[in-house]
Design a protein around this motif. Sequence first.
Motif, mmCIF file in Angstrom:
data_model
loop_
_atom_site.group_PDB
_atom_site.id
_atom_site.type_symbol
_atom_site.label_atom_id
_atom_site.label_comp_id
_atom_site.label_asym_id
_atom_site.label_seq_id
_atom_site.Cartn_x
_atom_site.Cartn_y
_atom_site.Cartn_z
ATOM 1 N N TRP A 5 0.842 -1.211 0.000
ATOM 2 C CA TRP A 5 0.000 0.000 0.000
ATOM 3 C C TRP A 5 0.858 1.234 0.000
ATOM 4 N N ALA A 117 -6.037 3.619 -9.633
ATOM 5 C CA ALA A 117 -6.901 3.103 -8.574
ATOM 6 C C ALA A 117 -6.529 3.653 -7.205
ATOM 7 N N ASP A 118 -5.241 3.885 -6.977
ATOM 8 C CA ASP A 118 -4.821 4.420 -5.685
ATOM 9 C C ASP A 118 -5.397 5.807 -5.460
ATOM 10 N N MET A 121 -9.215 5.535 -4.778
ATOM 11 C CA MET A 121 -9.461 5.136 -3.396
ATOM 12 C C MET A 121 -9.199 6.296 -2.436
ATOM 13 N N THR A 138 -8.089 -2.849 -4.747
ATOM 14 C CA THR A 138 -7.839 -1.691 -3.892
ATOM 15 C C THR A 138 -8.665 -1.761 -2.616
ATOM 16 N N TYR A 141 -6.813 -4.054 -0.311
ATOM 17 C CA TYR A 141 -5.694 -3.358 0.309
ATOM 18 C C TYR A 141 -6.167 -2.476 1.472
ATOM 19 N N GLY A 191 -1.279 -2.863 -9.050
ATOM 20 C CA GLY A 191 -2.515 -2.573 -9.760
ATOM 21 C C GLY A 191 -2.952 -3.773 -10.584
#
Length: 378
Positions: A5, A117-118, A121, A138, A141, A191
Amino acid sequence: MKKIWKTFAAVCLSAVLITSLLLAGCGKTNGAFDTSTETDIEEEAAADESSKETGSDENTETDAKVDDTETILPESVTVTLNEVAHSVFYAPMYVAIEEGYFEEEGIDLDLVCGYGADKVMAAVLADEADIGFMGPETTVYAANEGANDQVINFAQLTQRAGNFLVAREEMEDFDWSDLVGKTVLGGREGGMPEMVFEYILKQNGIDPDHDLDIDKSIDFGSTAAAFISNTADFTVEFEPYATGLETEGAGYVVASLGVDSGYVPYTAFSAKASYIEENPDVIQAFTNALQKGMDYVNSHTAAETASSIAPQFADTDENSLETIVARYLEQDTWKTDLIFTEESYNLLLEILESADMLTDHPDYKNLVITGYAEKAAE
Protein backbone atom coordinates in the motif's frame (compact mmCIF):
# COMPACT_ATOMS: atom_id res chain seq x y z
CA MET A 1 6.82 -9.62 0.89
CA LYS A 2 6.29 -6.52 -1.19
CA LYS A 3 4.85 -3.40 0.36
CA ILE A 4 1.17 -3.51 -0.59
CA TRP A 5 0.00 0.00 0.00
CA LYS A 6 1.21 3.47 -0.77
CA THR A 7 0.42 6.59 1.18
CA PHE A 8 -2.34 8.11 -0.88
CA ALA A 9 -1.56 11.44 -2.49
CA ALA A 10 -4.08 14.20 -1.99
CA VAL A 11 -6.51 14.30 -4.87
CA CYS A 12 -7.81 17.72 -5.81
CA LEU A 13 -11.38 17.24 -6.92
CA SER A 14 -14.35 19.59 -7.04
CA ALA A 15 -16.51 19.51 -3.92
CA VAL A 16 -20.13 18.63 -4.52
CA LEU A 17 -23.25 18.98 -2.42
CA ILE A 18 -24.82 15.58 -1.76
CA THR A 19 -28.48 15.52 -0.79
CA SER A 20 -28.84 12.95 1.99
CA LEU A 21 -31.68 10.53 1.42
CA LEU A 22 -31.97 8.35 4.49
CA LEU A 23 -34.21 5.34 4.93
CA ALA A 24 -36.02 5.32 8.26
CA GLY A 25 -34.00 3.35 10.78
CA CYS A 26 -30.81 3.32 8.69
CA GLY A 27 -27.60 4.91 9.88
CA LYS A 28 -23.87 4.51 10.32
CA THR A 29 -22.42 1.48 12.00
CA ASN A 30 -19.03 3.04 12.75
CA GLY A 31 -17.43 1.41 9.73
CA ALA A 32 -18.89 -2.06 10.18
CA PHE A 33 -21.04 -2.93 7.19
CA ASP A 34 -24.42 -4.37 8.11
CA THR A 35 -25.16 -7.09 5.57
CA SER A 36 -28.81 -7.08 6.64
CA THR A 37 -29.24 -3.95 4.53
CA GLU A 38 -30.17 -6.06 1.48
CA THR A 39 -32.90 -7.86 3.40
CA ASP A 40 -34.19 -4.58 4.81
CA ILE A 41 -34.47 -3.15 1.31
CA GLU A 42 -36.39 -6.18 0.07
CA GLU A 43 -38.78 -6.05 3.06
CA GLU A 44 -39.40 -2.34 2.57
CA ALA A 45 -39.98 -2.91 -1.13
CA ALA A 46 -42.55 -5.59 -0.33
CA ALA A 47 -44.22 -3.26 2.16
CA ASP A 48 -44.34 -0.56 -0.49
CA GLU A 49 -46.03 -2.92 -2.95
CA SER A 50 -48.51 -3.92 -0.25
CA SER A 51 -49.32 -0.28 0.51
CA LYS A 52 -50.03 0.31 -3.18
CA GLU A 53 -52.49 -2.59 -3.24
CA THR A 54 -54.32 -1.38 -0.10
CA GLY A 55 -54.32 2.24 -1.13
CA SER A 56 -52.08 3.28 1.74
CA ASP A 57 -50.36 6.67 1.50
CA GLU A 58 -47.31 5.39 3.37
CA ASN A 59 -44.13 6.37 1.53
CA THR A 60 -41.08 4.16 1.12
CA GLU A 61 -37.95 5.19 -0.75
CA THR A 62 -37.06 1.88 -2.39
CA ASP A 63 -39.28 0.11 -4.92
CA ALA A 64 -38.95 -3.58 -5.75
CA LYS A 65 -38.51 -2.78 -9.43
CA VAL A 66 -37.72 0.37 -11.36
CA ASP A 67 -38.81 0.93 -14.93
CA ASP A 68 -37.67 3.47 -17.52
CA THR A 69 -40.34 6.01 -16.66
CA GLU A 70 -40.23 5.99 -12.87
CA THR A 71 -37.13 6.99 -10.93
CA ILE A 72 -36.24 5.50 -7.59
CA LEU A 73 -35.35 8.91 -6.13
CA PRO A 74 -37.89 11.59 -5.16
CA GLU A 75 -35.66 14.31 -6.60
CA SER A 76 -32.39 14.64 -8.52
CA VAL A 77 -29.32 13.85 -6.45
CA THR A 78 -25.75 14.75 -7.37
CA VAL A 79 -23.37 11.79 -7.18
CA THR A 80 -19.64 12.21 -7.69
CA LEU A 81 -18.11 9.19 -9.41
CA ASN A 82 -14.33 8.93 -9.62
CA GLU A 83 -13.21 6.55 -12.40
CA VAL A 84 -9.79 4.90 -12.58
CA ALA A 85 -9.36 5.80 -16.26
CA HIS A 86 -11.42 6.98 -19.22
CA SER A 87 -11.50 4.04 -21.62
CA VAL A 88 -13.84 2.37 -24.11
CA PHE A 89 -13.29 -0.63 -21.84
CA TYR A 90 -16.02 0.88 -19.66
CA ALA A 91 -18.53 1.37 -22.49
CA PRO A 92 -21.65 0.27 -20.54
CA MET A 93 -21.12 3.09 -18.05
CA TYR A 94 -20.74 5.69 -20.81
CA VAL A 95 -23.82 4.35 -22.56
CA ALA A 96 -25.72 4.86 -19.29
CA ILE A 97 -24.50 8.47 -19.29
CA GLU A 98 -25.15 9.26 -22.93
CA GLU A 99 -28.52 7.48 -23.15
CA GLY A 100 -29.75 9.39 -20.10
CA TYR A 101 -30.17 6.37 -17.84
CA PHE A 102 -28.69 8.10 -14.79
CA GLU A 103 -31.05 11.02 -15.31
CA GLU A 104 -33.98 8.62 -15.59
CA GLU A 105 -33.01 7.23 -12.20
CA GLY A 106 -32.82 10.70 -10.63
CA ILE A 107 -29.03 10.99 -10.56
CA ASP A 108 -27.04 14.02 -11.67
CA LEU A 109 -23.69 12.34 -12.28
CA ASP A 110 -20.44 14.24 -11.75
CA LEU A 111 -17.79 12.11 -13.47
CA VAL A 112 -14.16 12.66 -12.48
CA CYS A 113 -11.11 10.76 -13.73
CA GLY A 114 -8.67 9.76 -10.99
CA TYR A 115 -5.96 8.31 -13.28
CA GLY A 116 -5.13 5.36 -11.07
CA ALA A 117 -6.90 3.10 -8.57
CA ASP A 118 -4.82 4.42 -5.68
CA LYS A 119 -5.99 7.97 -6.42
CA VAL A 120 -9.60 6.87 -6.77
CA MET A 121 -9.46 5.14 -3.40
CA ALA A 122 -7.88 8.22 -1.85
CA ALA A 123 -10.79 10.33 -3.14
CA VAL A 124 -13.37 7.89 -1.74
CA LEU A 125 -11.68 7.71 1.66
CA ALA A 126 -11.42 11.51 1.81
CA ASP A 127 -15.12 11.90 0.91
CA GLU A 128 -14.15 13.71 -2.28
CA ALA A 129 -16.02 11.05 -4.26
CA ASP A 130 -19.22 9.23 -3.33
CA ILE A 131 -18.51 6.20 -5.51
CA GLY A 132 -15.24 4.86 -6.84
CA PHE A 133 -14.79 2.85 -10.02
CA MET A 134 -11.55 0.89 -9.91
CA GLY A 135 -9.96 -2.51 -9.59
CA PRO A 136 -11.48 -4.24 -6.52
CA GLU A 137 -8.01 -5.20 -5.34
CA THR A 138 -7.84 -1.69 -3.89
CA THR A 139 -10.69 -2.46 -1.50
CA VAL A 140 -8.75 -5.52 -0.32
CA TYR A 141 -5.69 -3.36 0.31
CA ALA A 142 -7.75 -0.81 2.25
CA ALA A 143 -9.30 -3.55 4.38
CA ASN A 144 -5.91 -5.05 5.16
CA GLU A 145 -4.60 -1.62 6.10
CA GLY A 146 -7.37 -1.32 8.66
CA ALA A 147 -9.72 1.21 7.05
CA ASN A 148 -12.17 2.49 9.67
CA ASP A 149 -15.03 2.74 7.18
CA GLN A 150 -14.81 -0.24 4.82
CA VAL A 151 -15.08 0.44 1.10
CA ILE A 152 -17.60 -2.07 -0.25
CA ASN A 153 -17.96 -3.40 -3.82
CA PHE A 154 -21.61 -3.33 -4.92
CA ALA A 155 -21.42 -3.78 -8.72
CA GLN A 156 -18.92 -5.44 -11.07
CA LEU A 157 -18.67 -4.06 -14.62
CA THR A 158 -15.95 -5.98 -16.47
CA GLN A 159 -15.14 -9.68 -16.32
CA ARG A 160 -11.98 -9.74 -18.40
CA ALA A 161 -8.81 -7.68 -18.51
CA GLY A 162 -9.22 -4.84 -20.98
CA ASN A 163 -5.64 -4.32 -22.06
CA PHE A 164 -3.61 -5.65 -24.93
CA LEU A 165 0.03 -6.46 -25.57
CA VAL A 166 1.40 -4.24 -28.33
CA ALA A 167 4.63 -5.05 -30.20
CA ARG A 168 6.74 -2.89 -32.49
CA GLU A 169 6.40 -5.39 -35.31
CA GLU A 170 3.61 -7.66 -36.50
CA MET A 171 3.87 -11.10 -34.91
CA GLU A 172 1.31 -13.48 -36.38
CA ASP A 173 2.60 -16.44 -34.39
CA PHE A 174 3.16 -14.62 -31.09
CA ASP A 175 3.84 -16.73 -28.03
CA TRP A 176 4.29 -15.38 -24.49
CA SER A 177 7.77 -16.92 -24.48
CA ASP A 178 8.67 -14.23 -27.03
CA LEU A 179 8.84 -11.79 -24.10
CA VAL A 180 11.83 -13.52 -22.51
CA GLY A 181 14.81 -11.18 -22.55
CA LYS A 182 12.68 -8.25 -23.74
CA THR A 183 11.66 -4.90 -22.24
CA VAL A 184 7.95 -4.24 -21.65
CA LEU A 185 6.22 -1.06 -20.52
CA GLY A 186 3.95 -2.39 -17.77
CA GLY A 187 1.68 -0.95 -15.10
CA ARG A 188 1.76 0.29 -11.53
CA GLU A 189 3.02 -2.16 -8.93
CA GLY A 190 0.03 -3.72 -7.18
CA GLY A 191 -2.51 -2.57 -9.76
CA MET A 192 -4.76 -5.00 -11.64
CA PRO A 193 -3.20 -4.35 -15.08
CA GLU A 194 0.27 -5.26 -13.85
CA MET A 195 -0.83 -8.13 -11.64
CA VAL A 196 -2.90 -9.76 -14.39
CA PHE A 197 0.02 -9.35 -16.80
CA GLU A 198 2.38 -11.06 -14.36
CA TYR A 199 -0.26 -13.72 -13.62
CA ILE A 200 -0.34 -14.60 -17.34
CA LEU A 201 3.45 -14.72 -17.48
CA LYS A 202 3.57 -17.14 -14.56
CA GLN A 203 0.85 -19.29 -16.12
CA ASN A 204 3.17 -19.58 -19.13
CA GLY A 205 6.22 -20.49 -17.07
CA ILE A 206 7.84 -17.03 -17.24
CA ASP A 207 9.35 -15.36 -14.17
CA PRO A 208 8.34 -11.65 -14.26
CA ASP A 209 11.26 -10.68 -12.01
CA HIS A 210 14.05 -12.40 -13.92
CA ASP A 211 13.05 -13.46 -17.43
CA LEU A 212 12.27 -10.00 -18.79
CA ASP A 213 12.48 -6.33 -17.87
CA ILE A 214 9.13 -4.72 -16.93
CA ASP A 215 9.21 -0.93 -16.68
CA LYS A 216 6.65 0.08 -14.03
CA SER A 217 7.74 3.71 -13.71
CA ILE A 218 5.55 5.38 -16.35
CA ASP A 219 2.25 6.96 -15.33
CA PHE A 220 -0.97 5.31 -16.39
CA GLY A 221 -2.13 6.71 -19.73
CA SER A 222 1.37 7.80 -20.73
CA THR A 223 2.81 4.46 -21.79
CA ALA A 224 1.60 4.68 -25.41
CA ALA A 225 3.36 8.01 -25.96
CA ALA A 226 6.42 6.69 -24.17
CA PHE A 227 6.44 3.58 -26.37
CA ILE A 228 6.69 5.73 -29.48
CA SER A 229 9.72 7.60 -28.17
CA ASN A 230 11.70 4.94 -26.29
CA THR A 231 13.26 1.58 -27.09
CA ALA A 232 10.94 -0.85 -25.27
CA ASP A 233 10.02 -3.95 -27.26
CA PHE A 234 6.41 -4.20 -26.04
CA THR A 235 3.84 -2.17 -24.16
CA VAL A 236 0.64 -3.14 -22.34
CA GLU A 237 -2.16 -0.79 -23.41
CA PHE A 238 -5.84 -0.14 -22.83
CA GLU A 239 -8.08 1.22 -25.54
CA PRO A 240 -8.16 3.53 -27.36
CA TYR A 241 -4.35 3.63 -27.03
CA ALA A 242 -3.74 0.13 -28.43
CA THR A 243 -5.76 0.85 -31.56
CA GLY A 244 -4.23 4.33 -31.72
CA LEU A 245 -0.73 2.84 -31.94
CA GLU A 246 -1.90 0.53 -34.70
CA THR A 247 -3.51 3.40 -36.60
CA GLU A 248 -0.27 5.38 -36.43
CA GLY A 249 1.76 2.37 -37.52
CA ALA A 250 3.72 2.59 -34.28
CA GLY A 251 2.67 -0.77 -32.89
CA TYR A 252 0.66 -3.94 -33.42
CA VAL A 253 -1.67 -5.77 -31.05
CA VAL A 254 -0.29 -9.30 -30.68
CA ALA A 255 -2.20 -10.61 -27.66
CA SER A 256 -5.21 -9.88 -25.48
CA LEU A 257 -4.63 -10.07 -21.75
CA GLY A 258 -8.38 -10.48 -21.34
CA VAL A 259 -8.41 -13.66 -23.41
CA ASP A 260 -5.26 -15.18 -21.93
CA SER A 261 -6.04 -14.43 -18.29
CA GLY A 262 -9.60 -15.78 -18.41
CA TYR A 263 -12.49 -14.30 -16.45
CA VAL A 264 -11.36 -11.94 -13.70
CA PRO A 265 -13.22 -9.29 -11.65
CA TYR A 266 -11.27 -6.48 -13.25
CA THR A 267 -13.24 -3.37 -12.34
CA ALA A 268 -16.05 -2.70 -9.89
CA PHE A 269 -18.01 0.13 -8.30
CA SER A 270 -17.56 0.67 -4.60
CA ALA A 271 -18.41 3.12 -1.83
CA LYS A 272 -17.89 3.49 1.88
CA ALA A 273 -20.12 1.26 4.00
CA SER A 274 -21.47 4.37 5.72
CA TYR A 275 -22.43 5.97 2.40
CA ILE A 276 -24.21 2.82 1.23
CA GLU A 277 -26.14 2.48 4.47
CA GLU A 278 -27.13 6.15 4.51
CA ASN A 279 -28.02 6.21 0.79
CA PRO A 280 -29.35 2.79 -0.24
CA ASP A 281 -31.84 4.40 -2.61
CA VAL A 282 -29.03 6.29 -4.37
CA ILE A 283 -26.93 3.11 -4.71
CA GLN A 284 -29.95 1.25 -6.11
CA ALA A 285 -30.73 4.00 -8.61
CA PHE A 286 -27.06 4.15 -9.64
CA THR A 287 -26.95 0.37 -10.13
CA ASN A 288 -30.22 0.41 -12.08
CA ALA A 289 -28.72 2.92 -14.52
CA LEU A 290 -25.59 0.80 -14.95
CA GLN A 291 -27.68 -2.30 -15.64
CA LYS A 292 -29.53 -0.43 -18.40
CA GLY A 293 -26.16 0.46 -19.93
CA MET A 294 -25.08 -3.18 -19.67
CA ASP A 295 -28.30 -4.33 -21.33
CA TYR A 296 -27.71 -1.86 -24.16
CA VAL A 297 -24.21 -3.04 -25.09
CA ASN A 298 -25.33 -6.67 -24.93
CA SER A 299 -28.29 -6.06 -27.24
CA HIS A 300 -26.87 -3.56 -29.76
CA THR A 301 -24.24 -3.76 -32.47
CA ALA A 302 -20.71 -2.50 -31.99
CA ALA A 303 -21.53 0.36 -34.37
CA GLU A 304 -24.57 1.39 -32.32
CA THR A 305 -22.63 1.32 -29.06
CA ALA A 306 -19.78 3.26 -30.65
CA SER A 307 -22.24 5.91 -31.82
CA SER A 308 -23.75 6.13 -28.34
CA ILE A 309 -20.45 6.68 -26.52
CA ALA A 310 -18.82 8.85 -29.22
CA PRO A 311 -19.35 12.11 -27.23
CA GLN A 312 -17.18 10.62 -24.47
CA PHE A 313 -14.28 10.14 -26.90
CA ALA A 314 -14.17 13.24 -29.07
CA ASP A 315 -10.59 12.55 -30.15
CA THR A 316 -11.38 9.07 -31.47
CA ASP A 317 -13.28 8.60 -34.73
CA GLU A 318 -16.35 6.36 -34.72
CA ASN A 319 -14.78 3.76 -37.00
CA SER A 320 -12.00 3.24 -34.46
CA LEU A 321 -14.54 3.18 -31.64
CA GLU A 322 -16.51 0.51 -33.48
CA THR A 323 -13.35 -1.57 -33.93
CA ILE A 324 -12.56 -1.29 -30.24
CA VAL A 325 -16.09 -2.12 -29.08
CA ALA A 326 -16.21 -5.10 -31.44
CA ARG A 327 -12.90 -6.35 -30.05
CA TYR A 328 -14.24 -6.15 -26.50
CA LEU A 329 -17.51 -7.81 -27.43
CA GLU A 330 -15.72 -10.69 -29.16
CA GLN A 331 -13.75 -11.51 -26.02
CA ASP A 332 -16.83 -11.36 -23.76
CA THR A 333 -15.53 -8.39 -21.79
CA TRP A 334 -18.79 -7.26 -20.20
CA LYS A 335 -21.05 -9.20 -17.90
CA THR A 336 -24.78 -9.44 -18.51
CA ASP A 337 -25.42 -8.40 -14.93
CA LEU A 338 -23.47 -6.51 -12.26
CA ILE A 339 -23.33 -9.23 -9.61
CA PHE A 340 -19.89 -9.66 -8.05
CA THR A 341 -19.80 -13.36 -7.22
CA GLU A 342 -17.82 -15.07 -4.50
CA GLU A 343 -16.09 -17.17 -7.15
CA SER A 344 -14.80 -14.00 -8.83
CA TYR A 345 -13.70 -12.60 -5.49
CA ASN A 346 -11.72 -15.74 -4.68
CA LEU A 347 -10.00 -15.53 -8.08
CA LEU A 348 -9.07 -11.93 -7.26
CA LEU A 349 -7.43 -13.09 -4.04
CA GLU A 350 -5.60 -15.80 -5.99
CA ILE A 351 -4.18 -13.18 -8.35
CA LEU A 352 -3.12 -11.01 -5.41
CA GLU A 353 -1.50 -14.02 -3.75
CA SER A 354 0.34 -14.84 -6.96
CA ALA A 355 1.66 -11.27 -7.07
CA ASP A 356 2.78 -11.51 -3.42
CA MET A 357 0.52 -8.56 -2.62
CA LEU A 358 -1.71 -10.15 0.02
CA THR A 359 -1.16 -10.07 3.77
CA ASP A 360 -4.63 -11.23 4.78
CA HIS A 361 -7.76 -12.67 3.14
CA PRO A 362 -10.76 -10.45 3.96
CA ASP A 363 -14.06 -12.32 3.88
CA TYR A 364 -16.15 -11.93 0.75
CA LYS A 365 -19.19 -10.90 2.79
CA ASN A 366 -17.22 -8.03 4.32
CA LEU A 367 -16.17 -6.44 1.03
CA VAL A 368 -18.94 -7.36 -1.41
CA ILE A 369 -22.70 -6.78 -1.39
CA THR A 370 -24.86 -8.14 -4.21
CA GLY A 371 -28.42 -7.11 -3.33
CA TYR A 372 -28.44 -3.93 -5.41
CA ALA A 373 -27.08 -5.67 -8.52
CA GLU A 374 -29.50 -8.58 -8.09
CA LYS A 375 -32.45 -6.21 -7.88
CA ALA A 376 -31.26 -4.21 -10.89
CA ALA A 377 -31.05 -7.43 -12.91
CA GLU A 378 -34.67 -8.40 -12.23
